[in-house]
Design a protein around this motif. Structure first.
Motif, PDB file in Angstrom:
ATOM      1  N   LYS A  50       0.847  -1.202   0.000  1.00  0.00           N
ATOM      2  CA  LYS A  50       0.000   0.000   0.000  1.00  0.00           C
ATOM      3  C   LYS A  50       0.875   1.242   0.000  1.00  0.00           C
ATOM      4  O   LYS A  50       0.584   2.226  -0.694  1.00  0.00           O
ATOM      5  CB  LYS A  50      -0.911   0.005   1.234  1.00  0.00           C
ATOM      6  N   GLN A  51       1.960   1.186   0.772  1.00  0.00           N
ATOM      7  CA  GLN A  51       2.862   2.318   0.821  1.00  0.00           C
ATOM      8  C   GLN A  51       3.495   2.568  -0.543  1.00  0.00           C
ATOM      9  O   GLN A  51       3.644   3.710  -0.980  1.00  0.00           O
ATOM     10  CB  GLN A  51       3.942   2.058   1.879  1.00  0.00           C
ATOM     11  N   ARG A  52       3.832   1.481  -1.222  1.00  0.00           N
ATOM     12  CA  ARG A  52       4.440   1.640  -2.550  1.00  0.00           C
ATOM     13  C   ARG A  52       3.444   2.188  -3.558  1.00  0.00           C
ATOM     14  O   ARG A  52       3.808   2.952  -4.459  1.00  0.00           O
ATOM     15  CB  ARG A  52       5.030   0.307  -3.011  1.00  0.00           C
ATOM     16  N   VAL A  53       2.178   1.795  -3.428  1.00  0.00           N
ATOM     17  CA  VAL A  53       1.145   2.368  -4.314  1.00  0.00           C
ATOM     18  C   VAL A  53       1.054   3.878  -4.076  1.00  0.00           C
ATOM     19  O   VAL A  53       0.982   4.679  -5.018  1.00  0.00           O
ATOM     20  CB  VAL A  53      -0.235   1.706  -4.058  1.00  0.00           C
ATOM     21  N   SER A  54       1.082   4.251  -2.794  1.00  0.00           N
ATOM     22  CA  SER A  54       0.997   5.669  -2.463  1.00  0.00           C
ATOM     23  C   SER A  54       2.193   6.433  -3.031  1.00  0.00           C
ATOM     24  O   SER A  54       2.053   7.544  -3.565  1.00  0.00           O
ATOM     25  CB  SER A  54       0.923   5.827  -0.945  1.00  0.00           C
ATOM     26  N   LEU A  55       3.380   5.824  -2.933  1.00  0.00           N
ATOM     27  CA  LEU A  55       4.574   6.472  -3.488  1.00  0.00           C
ATOM     28  C   LEU A  55       4.478   6.549  -5.011  1.00  0.00           C
ATOM     29  O   LEU A  55       4.842   7.572  -5.615  1.00  0.00           O
ATOM     30  CB  LEU A  55       5.830   5.699  -3.067  1.00  0.00           C
ATOM     31  N   ALA A  56       3.973   5.482  -5.615  1.00  0.00           N
ATOM     32  CA  ALA A  56       3.813   5.487  -7.079  1.00  0.00           C
ATOM     33  C   ALA A  56       2.850   6.587  -7.500  1.00  0.00           C
ATOM     34  O   ALA A  56       3.103   7.326  -8.457  1.00  0.00           O
ATOM     35  CB  ALA A  56       3.301   4.117  -7.541  1.00  0.00           C
ATOM     36  N   LYS A  57       1.761   6.714  -6.760  1.00  0.00           N
ATOM     37  CA  LYS A  57       0.789   7.780  -7.051  1.00  0.00           C
ATOM     38  C   LYS A  57       1.446   9.162  -6.958  1.00  0.00           C
ATOM     39  O   LYS A  57       1.150  10.070  -7.730  1.00  0.00           O
ATOM     40  CB  LYS A  57      -0.396   7.654  -6.081  1.00  0.00           C
ATOM     41  N   SER A  58       2.365   9.281  -6.009  1.00  0.00           N
ATOM     42  CA  SER A  58       2.926  10.613  -5.751  1.00  0.00           C
ATOM     43  C   SER A  58       3.878  11.102  -6.833  1.00  0.00           C
ATOM     44  O   SER A  58       4.254  12.266  -6.835  1.00  0.00           O
ATOM     45  CB  SER A  58       3.624  10.633  -4.389  1.00  0.00           C
ATOM     46  N   ILE A  59       4.278  10.225  -7.762  1.00  0.00           N
ATOM     47  CA  ILE A  59       5.168  10.709  -8.829  1.00  0.00           C
ATOM     48  C   ILE A  59       4.462  10.789 -10.182  1.00  0.00           C
ATOM     49  O   ILE A  59       5.077  11.111 -11.189  1.00  0.00           O
ATOM     50  CB  ILE A  59       6.442   9.838  -8.962  1.00  0.00           C
ATOM     51  N   LEU A  60       3.154  10.510 -10.188  1.00  0.00           N
ATOM     52  CA  LEU A  60       2.417  10.467 -11.462  1.00  0.00           C
ATOM     53  C   LEU A  60       2.501  11.780 -12.237  1.00  0.00           C
ATOM     54  O   LEU A  60       2.631  11.785 -13.454  1.00  0.00           O
ATOM     55  CB  LEU A  60       0.942  10.123 -11.202  1.00  0.00           C
ATOM     56  N   ASN A  61       2.385  12.889 -11.514  1.00  0.00           N
ATOM     57  CA  ASN A  61       2.354  14.198 -12.196  1.00  0.00           C
ATOM     58  C   ASN A  61       3.741  14.831 -12.282  1.00  0.00           C
ATOM     59  O   ASN A  61       3.855  16.019 -12.530  1.00  0.00           O
ATOM     60  CB  ASN A  61       1.382  15.144 -11.482  1.00  0.00           C
ATOM     61  N   ARG A  62       4.779  14.031 -12.070  1.00  0.00           N
ATOM     62  CA  ARG A  62       6.166  14.513 -12.079  1.00  0.00           C
ATOM     63  C   ARG A  62       6.295  15.780 -11.237  1.00  0.00           C
ATOM     64  O   ARG A  62       6.593  16.871 -11.746  1.00  0.00           O
ATOM     65  CB  ARG A  62       6.636  14.785 -13.505  1.00  0.00           C
ATOM     66  N   PRO A  63       6.069  15.645  -9.928  1.00  0.00           N
ATOM     67  CA  PRO A  63       6.048  16.836  -9.077  1.00  0.00           C
ATOM     68  C   PRO A  63       7.441  17.456  -8.935  1.00  0.00           C
ATOM     69  O   PRO A  63       8.453  16.766  -9.038  1.00  0.00           O
ATOM     70  CB  PRO A  63       5.578  16.281  -7.724  1.00  0.00           C
ATOM     71  N   LYS A  64       7.435  18.759  -8.712  1.00  0.00           N
ATOM     72  CA  LYS A  64       8.700  19.461  -8.440  1.00  0.00           C
ATOM     73  C   LYS A  64       9.068  19.300  -6.959  1.00  0.00           C
ATOM     74  O   LYS A  64      10.235  19.329  -6.610  1.00  0.00           O
ATOM     75  CB  LYS A  64       8.556  20.952  -8.757  1.00  0.00           C
ATOM     76  N   ILE A  65       8.019  19.207  -6.132  1.00  0.00           N
ATOM     77  CA  ILE A  65       8.252  18.931  -4.711  1.00  0.00           C
ATOM     78  C   ILE A  65       7.424  17.714  -4.320  1.00  0.00           C
ATOM     79  O   ILE A  65       6.233  17.644  -4.615  1.00  0.00           O
ATOM     80  CB  ILE A  65       7.845  20.099  -3.799  1.00  0.00           C
ATOM     81  N   LEU A  66       8.078  16.779  -3.662  1.00  0.00           N
ATOM     82  CA  LEU A  66       7.385  15.574  -3.201  1.00  0.00           C
ATOM     83  C   LEU A  66       7.357  15.593  -1.674  1.00  0.00           C
ATOM     84  O   LEU A  66       8.401  15.670  -1.031  1.00  0.00           O
ATOM     85  CB  LEU A  66       8.142  14.345  -3.712  1.00  0.00           C
ATOM     86  N   PHE A  67       6.150  15.559  -1.129  1.00  0.00           N
ATOM     87  CA  PHE A  67       5.989  15.526   0.325  1.00  0.00           C
ATOM     88  C   PHE A  67       5.743  14.080   0.757  1.00  0.00           C
ATOM     89  O   PHE A  67       4.840  13.421   0.223  1.00  0.00           O
ATOM     90  CB  PHE A  67       4.809  16.408   0.753  1.00  0.00           C
TER      91      PHE A  67
END
Lengths: 307, 261
Positions: free
Chosen positions: A144-161
């Motif tokens: 689940k944590q990895r899914v959340s991390l995968a979701k967090s890079i979908l939009n190629r963020p400039k800042i990742l929280f």
């Protein structure tokens, strides 16, 4: 230009007859490309601060600038450029991993081949290929944590929280997750802001660390600076018989503190592994009865900060 | 943001509702079982009471409208309810999404499901009770459905607003509001039989006008469908505005975080 600049951020949560101050005039600046850690005990305000930084909630006062944008006014523009992953994450339970990632990508306005490519890359980056057809509710905490991390890079963020990204994971999975975060950081040229309870994690990943306690920022610096300032490092104790000149210990490189009592000496070093052989040489005129090394942890830091 | 990106933001809610619905066995009950049981019970009651064909039509129109309203409003309410139940609200609201993206996307799915329910119930009522659902013509059906869908969307948004303002326990509104509509908008009886204050209330509810409009095709008096449509659109716009304000308020009060815990 800093990636994020917060000035006097404060936040209170109100009940029917109560008001609890969660953040008190927190000011800090995070440079572009930095991995910045926010540490603190439960209830310190870490998650609230991350939620404010990621524009999920609004502060009561203060100013917040994210990527040069006023994050309290241009919230939509900021959200397009950032993303967040939280510990113990939740997504719609009955959607599969791929469906959840597709849905999240749609929320960020991705479409067509771009959407498919972003999802595929996120799946590959976090090694989720064998699980793409599994429903979220059937996944382990680590997955689940990895899914959340995968979701967090979908939009190629400039800042990742990353809010406690290894919370609830076993040591092996936590280590793997840290390695994946490091990999993403290196590959995607982003700024990472993370909260954690775990001092070695912060040391491993973070360039600088801010300590929060009871909603206030009480220390900020690189891990080395903080430990030097607070004289917190690896604690080495030696029990001995015979003569010992403590000056020989104080001149060992990396020594931060030496405390001597009859037959026992305690030293604090920033890198214990480099110091042990020199310590042993310093005891040439004495017999070493016992020697031990204590790793510093978050509790040590906070005990010092609380003084 | 390109128009395709904007379109996908709208469709995100449609996509999620579709996936969750197709996996949920309860969907069959929502879509077929309960509406069908409701229609059949009401229809058989009319047989027992030996009412005229016009009265049968009157009551069946109400039963069909209520089922459409319930299914369409819950689809809009699902934009928060699914996230609420899976504690994933912050995943949605940390994204660059606006209230109208979610509402219109969910409404699209509600229109599809509501139309399916209408078709099922209209065919069933025709088969079992000889109800001619096209007596007023296709335009009448389309206007009636459009008005009901817009009204349902406002009710769905009211559920979301309640949750954002009052927290998780307010999800009970999802099932309560359509019950109140049933009482005051004349689903099973003319609003004229209501006590005075409730009659006034019924005049402020668009569904009352759409029911009157559809029933006028079966010889039940006049209608003010334009007034009903005006009210429905007004409520829709107001609900959308209030929903956006409620989202911002939930960001200020911290409700957004509490709903994810």
């Amino acid at each position: 230009m800093p990636a994020l600049r917060a000035e006097k951020i404060c936040k209170s949560f109100r009940g029917l007859f109560t008001k609890k101050e969660v953040l008190h005039e927190v000011s800090l600046s995070i440079e572009e490309g930095e991995v910045f850690g926010i540490l603190g005990p439960n209830g310190a305000g870490k998650t609230t601060l991350m939620s404010i930084f990621s524009t999920l909630i609004r502060p009561d006062c203060g100013h917040l600038e994210v990527l040069g944008l006023d994050a309290l006014q241009k919230t939509h523009a900021v959200r397009e450029r950032i993303n967040i992953s939280s510990g113990n994450p939740n997504f719609p339970w009955s959607l599969t991993v791929r469906e959840n990632l597709n849905h999240s990508a749609m929320l960020y306005g991705l479409y067509g081949r771009n959407l498919a490519r972003s999802v595929d890359e996120a799946v590959a980056a976090f090694e989720l290929e064998p699980h793409v057809s599994s429903k979220f509710e059937t996944l382990s905490t680590g997955l689940k944590q990895r899914v959340s991390l995968a979701k967090s890079i979908l939009n190629r963020p400039k800042i990742l929280f990353l809010d406690e990204p290894t919370s609830g994971l076993d040591p092996d999975m936590a280590m793997k997750t840290r390695a994946l975060i490091q990999k993403i950081y290196e590959e995607q040229d982003i700024t990472v802001v993370l909260t954690t309870h775990y001092m070695p994690e912060a040391e491993e990943l973070c360039d600088r660390i801010a300590f929060l306690r009871e909603g206030s920022l009480i220390a900020l610096g690189t891990p080395g600076e903080l430990k030097r300032a607070l004289k917190i490092g690896h604690r080495i104790f030696v029990e001995y018989e015979g003569d010992l000149d403590p000056v020989k210990l104080r001149i060992i490189p990396g020594v931060m503190d030496v405390r001597q009592s009859p037959g026992r000496v305690e030293m604090v070093f920033d890198h214990s592994e480099r110091a042990v052989s020199r310590i042993i040489k310093a005891f040439a005129e004495a017999d070493i009865l016992d020697i031990g090394i204590d790793q510093p942890d978050l509790e040590d830091v906070f005990l010092e900060l609380a003084r | 943001m390109s128009w395709q990106g904007e379109l996908n933001k709208f469709l995100s809610a449609t996509y999620k509702n579709w996936i969750i619905s197709k996996r949920n066995v309860f969907t069959v009950f929502e879509l077929v079982f309960w509406p069908f049981i409701g229609l059949l019970s009401i229809g058989l009651l009319t047989r027992f009471l030996q009412v005229t064909d016009d009265m049968v039509a009157f009551v069946l129109v109400g039963a069909i409208a209520l089922s459409i309203l319930q299914i369409s409003q819950i689809d809009v309410a699902y934009i928060l309810l699914f996230d609420l139940w899976s504690k994933s609200i912050k995943q949605t609201f940390v994204a660059p999404i606006r209230g109208y993206h979610l509402v219109l996307g969910a409404m699209l799915f509600g229109v599809i499901r509501g139309s399916a329910v209408f078709l099922i119930l209209a065919l069933a009522s025709s088969r079992f009770f000889g109800f001619d659902f096209l007596a007023g013509g296709l335009v009448t059906v389309i206007v009636f459905l459009a008005g009901t869908f817009i009204t349902a969307a406002s009710i769905g948004m009211a559920v979301c607003i309640s949750i954002l303002l009052f927290g998780q326990r307010a999800d009970v509104a999802a099932w309560s509001l359509s019950g109140i509509m049933m009482l005051v908008s004349g689903v099973y009886y003319p609003v004229e039989i209501l006590p005075g204050p409730l009659q006034l209330l019924s005049k402020s509810i668009p569904l009352t006008y759409f029911l009157e409009y559809y029933r006028s095709a079966y010889g039940y008096g006049s209608h003010q469908v334009l007034l009903g449509m005006g009210l429905a659109l007004l409520y829709f716009a107001a609900s959308l505005l209030i929903l956006n304000l409620a989202i911002e308020r939930a960001r200020t009060t911290g409700m957004m975080l509490r709903l994810s815990e």
